[in-house]
Design an enzyme around this catalytic site. Structure first.
Site, short mmCIF file in Angstrom:
data_model
loop_
_atom_site.label_atom_id
_atom_site.label_comp_id
_atom_site.label_asym_id
_atom_site.label_seq_id
_atom_site.Cartn_x
_atom_site.Cartn_y
_atom_site.Cartn_z
CG ASP A 20 40.64 37.31 37.58
OD1 ASP A 20 40.45 36.77 36.76
OD2 ASP A 20 40.63 37.50 38.65
CD GLU A 22 41.78 40.93 30.97
OE1 GLU A 22 42.94 41.28 30.88
OE2 GLU A 22 40.87 41.02 29.79
#
Length: 323
Positions: free
Chosen positions: A209, A212
């Site tokens: 995402d 991270e």
């Protein structure tokens, strides 16, 4: 008049403040709020703009020696070491720059836009731990600021980058096509096609995402992929590429259908990551950022794309803030 960019910036600050529990004083009335925003934006705009441009090579005051067009995340090299360039971050930065330029607000920004696009064209061709340009390398999240591959351990791939980069470049190309820039537009279209082909082929695959942290299917990533493909289909038609226009349009429809899976009708909020199995509730401020970055003034309060004024986006906003 307060610019749209500054309204969005103020909205982001308000969101971060409420999400962190800080209290924003209630205004006496709407006129006072309008006056306060206008006064603040007039003061803040040149400060924010100068600070943003300072982080872009090769002439930024804090660019750390970055190559031409490269946007650094931070000049900090320790605790944390963030002197790198992220595809996502640089694309979002240049979305604002391009919007500002194409609106006629600042004609001096064009050279910087061209430098960024040229840099991204070079980075697309850099082989990296995620692969080559044709084997997944476009999903690589970050690079060294000299445009070489970062080979350390990281959360990869991050598939929002190509979509966000395409969105920003498409906006500039649309301006070029209206302003006798067809030759330049044709060159940039070669970069955009690489990113959109990647998105069309990989949108259903898992990704890290935007924070991270979580690997799965990301609401933010899926939403920006849908926007990129929709805009890309229109541009492909304009550029005379009917095959890609059809592919992008078909895949955009599939992506939009999948996007609905993130909505939890039982919880009345967006589950920000699917197929992650990480024990989290799914409540995440990135779901609100998604509505900001996929805002379409022509879509009204459409729920399917989670427009900011839609019932689902508003319910989700409340759930995130209340959490």
């Amino acid at each position: 008049m307060v610019s749209k960019a500054l309204i969005r910036l103020f909205a982001a600050i308000t969101l971060l403040s409420t999400a962190s529990g800080l209290k924003i004083p209630a205004p006496a009335d709407k006129r006072q709020l309008s006056s306060t925003i206008s006064s603040w934006s007039t003061t803040e705009y040149p400060i924010a703009k100068a600070s943003l441009l300072a982080n872009i090579g090769p002439n930024g005051a804090k660019d750390g020696g970055a190559a031409s067009g490269v946007v650094i995340a931070s000049p900090s090299t320790s605790n944390p070491d963030y002197l790198y360039t992220w595809t996502r971050d640089s694309s979002l930065v240049n979305k604002w720059i391009i919007d500002t330029f194409t609106s006629g607000a600042d004609s001096t920004l064009r050279t910087g836009i061209q430098n960024w696009i040229a840099s991204e064209g070079r980075l697309q061709q850099v082989s990296n731990p995620s692969g080559t340009v044709s084997t997944g390398g476009l999903g690589e999240p970050k690079f060294n600021i000299d445009e070489t591959a970062f080979t350390g351990a990281w959360g990869r791939p991050q598939r929002d980058g190509p979509a966000l980069r395409a969105i920003s470049m498409i906006d500039y190309v649309n301006w070029l096509l209206k302003n006798s820039g067809s030759t330049e537009a044709a060159t940039i279209w070669t970069y955009i096609k690489l990113d959109l082909d990647y998105v069309a082929s990989n949108w259903g695959s898992t990704t890290f995402d935007l924070w991270e942290e979580v690997q799965g299917n990301s609401f933010f990533t899926t939403a920006v992929q849908h926007r990129a493909l929709r805009q890309g289909a229109v541009l492909a038609t304009t550029m005379g590429d009917s095959t890609r226009a059809s592919t992008y349009s078909t895949q955009a429809g599939s992506v939009l259908c999948y996007l609905q899976n993130y909505w939890s009708s039982s919880n009345n909020y967006i589950i920000s990551n699917l197929n992650a199995n990480n024990g989290r509730s799914g409540l995440d401020a990135n779901s609100i950022l998604t509505s900001i970055h996929t805002f379409d003034p022509n879509a009204g309060c459409e729920s399917a794309t989670f427009q900011p004024c839609s019932d689902k986006a508003l319910a989700n906003h409340k759930a995130v803030v209340d959490s």
